[in-house]
Design a protein around this motif. Structure first.
Motif, mmCIF file in Angstrom:
data_model
loop_
_atom_site.group_PDB
_atom_site.id
_atom_site.type_symbol
_atom_site.label_atom_id
_atom_site.label_comp_id
_atom_site.label_asym_id
_atom_site.label_seq_id
_atom_site.Cartn_x
_atom_site.Cartn_y
_atom_site.Cartn_z
ATOM 1 N N GLN A 156 0.836 -1.188 0.000
ATOM 2 C CA GLN A 156 0.000 0.000 0.000
ATOM 3 C C GLN A 156 0.875 1.243 0.000
ATOM 4 N N ALA A 157 0.468 2.226 -0.783
ATOM 5 C CA ALA A 157 1.219 3.475 -0.873
ATOM 6 C C ALA A 157 0.543 4.528 -0.009
ATOM 7 N N PRO A 158 1.221 5.055 0.997
ATOM 8 C CA PRO A 158 0.653 6.161 1.783
ATOM 9 C C PRO A 158 0.446 7.391 0.901
ATOM 10 N N PRO A 159 -0.228 8.405 1.384
ATOM 11 C CA PRO A 159 -0.414 9.620 0.579
ATOM 12 C C PRO A 159 0.916 10.210 0.124
ATOM 13 N N SER A 160 0.916 10.735 -1.103
ATOM 14 C CA SER A 160 2.096 11.362 -1.722
ATOM 15 C C SER A 160 3.242 10.370 -1.890
ATOM 16 N N THR A 161 2.899 9.113 -2.160
ATOM 17 C CA THR A 161 3.915 8.070 -2.315
ATOM 18 C C THR A 161 3.721 7.352 -3.639
ATOM 19 N N THR A 162 4.825 7.061 -4.294
ATOM 20 C CA THR A 162 4.826 6.288 -5.539
ATOM 21 C C THR A 162 5.734 5.083 -5.350
ATOM 22 N N ILE A 163 5.192 3.887 -5.626
ATOM 23 C CA ILE A 163 5.945 2.639 -5.479
ATOM 24 C C ILE A 163 6.064 1.993 -6.855
ATOM 25 N N SER A 164 7.277 1.658 -7.236
ATOM 26 C CA SER A 164 7.503 1.038 -8.547
ATOM 27 C C SER A 164 8.367 -0.204 -8.378
ATOM 28 N N TYR A 165 7.907 -1.320 -8.969
ATOM 29 C CA TYR A 165 8.680 -2.561 -9.010
ATOM 30 C C TYR A 165 9.200 -2.776 -10.433
ATOM 31 N N ALA A 166 10.314 -3.472 -10.525
ATOM 32 C CA ALA A 166 10.844 -3.810 -11.851
ATOM 33 C C ALA A 166 10.006 -4.859 -12.555
ATOM 34 N N CYS A 167 9.215 -5.619 -11.798
ATOM 35 C CA CYS A 167 8.370 -6.649 -12.404
ATOM 36 C C CYS A 167 7.070 -6.726 -11.613
ATOM 37 N N ALA A 168 6.150 -7.518 -12.118
ATOM 38 C CA ALA A 168 4.847 -7.641 -11.485
ATOM 39 C C ALA A 168 4.976 -8.334 -10.132
ATOM 40 N N PRO A 169 4.039 -8.087 -9.212
ATOM 41 C CA PRO A 169 4.067 -8.798 -7.926
ATOM 42 C C PRO A 169 4.029 -10.309 -8.122
ATOM 43 N N ASP A 170 4.712 -11.006 -7.242
ATOM 44 C CA ASP A 170 4.788 -12.472 -7.255
ATOM 45 C C ASP A 170 5.506 -13.011 -8.491
ATOM 46 N N GLN A 171 6.276 -12.169 -9.161
ATOM 47 C CA GLN A 171 7.032 -12.589 -10.331
ATOM 48 C C GLN A 171 8.500 -12.227 -10.141
ATOM 49 N N ALA A 172 9.380 -13.044 -10.710
ATOM 50 C CA ALA A 172 10.815 -12.764 -10.655
ATOM 51 C C ALA A 172 11.235 -12.022 -11.911
ATOM 52 N N SER A 173 12.049 -10.995 -11.746
ATOM 53 C CA SER A 173 12.522 -10.231 -12.897
ATOM 54 C C SER A 173 13.721 -10.926 -13.523
ATOM 55 N N LEU A 174 14.097 -10.460 -14.711
ATOM 56 C CA LEU A 174 15.223 -11.041 -15.436
ATOM 57 C C LEU A 174 16.521 -10.425 -14.934
ATOM 58 N N ALA A 175 17.437 -11.268 -14.524
ATOM 59 C CA ALA A 175 18.743 -10.776 -14.088
ATOM 60 C C ALA A 175 19.566 -10.365 -15.296
ATOM 61 N N GLY A 176 20.342 -9.314 -15.168
ATOM 62 C CA GLY A 176 21.186 -8.867 -16.262
ATOM 63 C C GLY A 176 22.328 -9.838 -16.516
ATOM 64 N N SER A 177 22.851 -9.815 -17.729
ATOM 65 C CA SER A 177 23.964 -10.684 -18.097
ATOM 66 C C SER A 177 25.233 -9.859 -18.231
ATOM 67 N N SER A 178 26.339 -10.548 -18.502
ATOM 68 C CA SER A 178 27.617 -9.858 -18.660
ATOM 69 C C SER A 178 27.632 -8.966 -19.889
ATOM 70 N N LYS A 179 26.702 -9.171 -20.813
ATOM 71 C CA LYS A 179 26.627 -8.352 -22.015
ATOM 72 C C LYS A 179 25.860 -7.059 -21.768
ATOM 73 N N GLN A 180 25.288 -6.892 -20.581
ATOM 74 C CA GLN A 180 24.464 -5.733 -20.283
ATOM 75 C C GLN A 180 25.105 -4.902 -19.184
ATOM 76 N N HIS A 181 25.064 -3.597 -19.362
ATOM 77 C CA HIS A 181 25.600 -2.694 -18.341
ATOM 78 C C HIS A 181 24.587 -2.459 -17.235
ATOM 79 N N ASN A 182 23.308 -2.424 -17.588
ATOM 80 C CA ASN A 182 22.234 -2.219 -16.624
ATOM 81 C C ASN A 182 21.169 -3.285 -16.803
#
Length: 740
Positions: A156-182
């Motif tokens: 839950q986001a309190p007033p005047s708060t913004t919450i951002s995830y790199a991926c959807a809830p309950d999901q794992a994001s993709l880890a970067g590889s050696s070919k990627q800087h970010n």
């Protein structure tokens, strides 16, 4: 006051080490610093250090401040609580996790107690879940606790708060590889966060790009609890030199074209070894039979296949190399204003039809493969205003493959690979122009008319959906930007013509001269394989000149052009090697059978086989079958090829037979992605290329031009087969009944 805490953890004692989190944190530190934040950046932090940093960050926040928290690393959720993992994570279990990690919900609560004017929390983590206690019986038997889930739990986001995830809830994001800087998420976020726009739009645009670039394998999450727009970059900082320098130094975002585990140097072989093995297995039995029957016969068949293969590949390779560096072609439509929506749509359709008409002419000069490589990016970017509609992408790509990749090259031996194979085996250079022009005009006219009709319906429905969903007031729209002013539509230009590859035109002209010299019987002696060697030499000279022109070493050139030039050619080489080993078998079988096939039968059967096989070997196989009826085999040829003997002895029958085979194999080669070499190249380009297109960002005060990367979706083999057959079968029936 703007205050930020940035943490990035790569090294871990228990969890797998990550590769991009420290880079993410350092780059985020630089980005926030350029827009006026007082940033505290920490990398590879143990738990005690993380707590000290967060406590100091919370204590310095004053009422009304803008607070920004960024974390990149491992994280877990247990019972709906999110835990950010430090580097000293050895021994963290289900019972001890709350004492050995940083709790995200507690951080949000503590910051909200300081009453900031705006609090933004960005979590680029969720790369692994939490393992259960090793002493647990469930863990011993490989079972996981229901209390543990992948990814992060929604907060839950309190007033005047913004919450951002790199991926959807309950999901794992993709880890970067050696070919990627970010990481993919941070890479796109860095491109937008320094721009003066609503923070909600910053995260929305980032989410759109991440979803497209990862093919929906990673979909970011956003929870905003702010009243009205919120900005972390003031409008007077729009032309901030520090922000502009930061964007100029940014590396381009690496698109995850494949899953991370397939990023290795043997990827091409892994993708194609099954094709090669299957093709070799299908023909292996016949080769054994030939060797037992007659070694000389087998050698002649293989020699003929190799000569046909090397001649075709030399032309395709040289044209591909030269045309990938040519300047892009595009029709511009600047300062053209129409009073009605209908007139606007008619102009869009006319521009597409005009582009394709010019492309058809070009196909017969440089070939369908080279034309596809040269024109496909321009054709897609010209229609970029509708590319966010998935059906539009499929429709445009499939029609481009059918028209530019196949039927457009029907009246020139340079136009399509099957016709060039016929030319190298003795067909007159102007044969296709003399005897196929009627089929050429009917087929291309039919496809263009059908394209214009479907394109108009597609554009009309898209504009209707825009009006219903009020798309013009949403986040952005792709070019050509259309601004509605007093019911008038202004079509502005998109990307300019690029002239940095104009020197490739000289090498393209050399290739055409080499082909035309032999085609028009200019008195030059052509020893065997000399033409192929000249074509290869021109291609490598073009590459060498390209390196000198751009001051690149061979390794730098290879890395820069790997995905756009080398990788597509490598995949086509694999398929062509398979054709080399499999071409002899059908040729020998059809030659020995001497089937009494008339022109209609040859057209129908060559078209059917070209729909499911590559049309180049289909053409030469049926040509060998037609010649075998008159006891002319592929090894009974003069210096010009066995078809030259066929034409010299039985001209009338040769004309009708080769005309039918040429039309069938070329027209129906567009039914599948494997039906022709240009089809495969376009499909590969669609999956490997991203297009940088102009957007229009709508704000309350003003509008500002910007750019966004757009990525095309995969074209399904079955979907393309069904769609292409629905388009081509009526044409196939008409030509069979009335024109063959």
């Amino acid at each position: 006051m703007k205050r930020a805490l940035v943490i990035g953890n790569d090294s871990h004692e228990q969890n797998n080490s990550l590769l991009t989190c420290v880079n993410d944190a350092n780059d985020m530190h630089d980005a926030l610093q350029t827009i006026g934040f007082n940033v505290l950046c920490k990398t590879n932090q143990r738990l005690d250090d993380m707590k000290i940093a967060t406590d100091a960050f919370i204590q310095c926040i004053q009422p009304g401040d803008i607070a920004f928290f960024y974390f990149s690393g491992h994280a877990s959720q247990v019972d709906g609580i999110n835990y950010l993992t430090p580097t000293d994570d050895r021994g963290i279990t289900l019972r001890t996790i709350k004492y050995r990690t940083l709790i995200a919900q507690k951080l949000i609560h503590d910051v909200s107690q300081r009453r900031p004017g705006l609090f933004i929390i960005v979590l680029d983590c969720c790369r692994t879940g939490m393992s259960d206690d090793s002493s647990n019986v469930k863990s011993f038997f490989g079972l996981t606790s229901k209390r543990i889930k992948d990814g992060l739990a929604p907060m839950q986001a309190p007033p005047s708060t913004t919450i951002s995830y790199a991926c959807a809830p309950d999901q794992a994001s993709l880890a970067g590889s050696s070919k990627q800087h970010n990481s993919a998420y941070t890479c796109f976020l860095l491109s937008y966060i320094v721009l003066p726009m609503d923070i909600k739009k910053v995260f929305q645009r980032t989410a759109i790009d991440v979803q497209k670039s990862t093919r929906s394998m990673q979909i970011p999450y956003l929870n905003v609890n702010c009243y009205g727009p919120a900005y972390i970059v003031d409008s007077f900082m729009a032309n901030n030199p520090a922000a502009q320098n930061f964007l100029q130094r940014r590396r381009p975002c690496v698109y995850l074209r494949y899953t991370p585990e397939k990023w290795h140097k043997y990827y091409i072989w892994d993708c194609n070894w099954k094709k090669f093995i299957i093709g070799l297995s299908l023909s292996l039995g016949y080769y054994i039979y030939l060797l037992n029957l007659s070694y000389a016969t087998a050698l002649k068949m293989f020699s003929f296949s190799f000569h046909s293969f090397i001649s075709l590949f030399a032309l395709l390779f040289s044209l591909f190399v030269t045309c990938t560096g040519l300047p892009l072609l595009k029709f511009h439509s600047t300062k053209i204003i129409y009073s009605t929506k209908l007139q606007t749509l008619i102009w869009i359709i006319f521009k597409n039809v005009l582009f394709l008409t010019v492309s058809i002419i070009l196909c017969n000069l440089i070939g369908t493969l080279a034309a596809s490589v040269l024109l496909f990016p321009s054709f897609i970017s010209q229609n970029s205003s509708r590319l966010n509609h998935l059906n539009t992408q499929r429709f445009l790509i499939i029609f481009f493959i059918i028209l530019i990749g196949n039927s457009a090259g029907l009246i020139s031996p340079l136009g399509d690979p099957p016709l060039y194979m016929g030319y190298t085996n003795g067909v007159e250079f102007l044969f296709t122009f003399k005897y196929l022009y009627k089929i050429f005009f009917v087929s291309n006219g039919y496809i263009l008319l059908l394209f214009a009709l479907i394109d108009f319906i597609n554009a009309w429905n898209y504009k209707k959906a825009q009006k219903q969903n009020n798309i013009n007031n949403q986040l952005y729209e792709l070019v050509p930007c259309q601004k509605e002013k007093n019911d008038r539509y202004d079509l502005s230009s998109s990307l300019p013509v690029q002239w940095n590859g104009i020197h490739h035109s000289f090498f393209l002209l050399l290739i055409l001269i080499v082909i035309l010299c032999k085609g028009f019987d200019i008195p030059i002696k052509w020893p065997e394989y000399i033409q192929e060697l000249i074509l290869f030499l021109i291609a490598f000279l073009c590459i060498g000149f390209d390196m000198i022109w751009k001051k690149q070493t061979p390794i730098e050139w290879f890395k820069k052009h790997y995905s756009t030039r080398i990788e597509p050619v490598a995949e086509v080489i694999v398929i062509f090697v398979g054709l080399l080993f499999t071409m002899s078998a059908p040729i020998a079988v059809l030659t020995s059978l001497k089937l009494p096939l008339g022109p209609k039968h040859l057209f129908v059967f060559s078209g059917i086989f070209a729909s499911v096989l590559d049309n180049a070997p289909v053409y030469i196989s049926f040509a060998a079958s037609a010649a075998a009826r008159y006891n002319i085999t592929v090894d009974q040829s003069d210096n010009n090829g066995f078809l030259a003997v066929f034409f010299s002895r039985y001209e009338a029958d040769a004309i009708t037979s080769i005309r039918a085979i040429s039309a069938g194999s070329v027209l129906m080669g567009g039914c599948t992605l494997i039906g022709n070499a240009p089809n495969m190249i376009v499909a590969l380009m669609a999956t490997r290329y991203s297009y940088r297109t102009r957007t229009k960002i709508h704000r309350a005060e003003n509008a500002e031009d910007d750019f966004v990367n757009y990525h095309l979706e995969n074209i399904s083999f079955i979907r393309s087969l069904i769609t292409s057959c629905l388009i081509l079968i009526p044409l196939f029936v008409i030509i069979t009944i009335f024109m063959v």
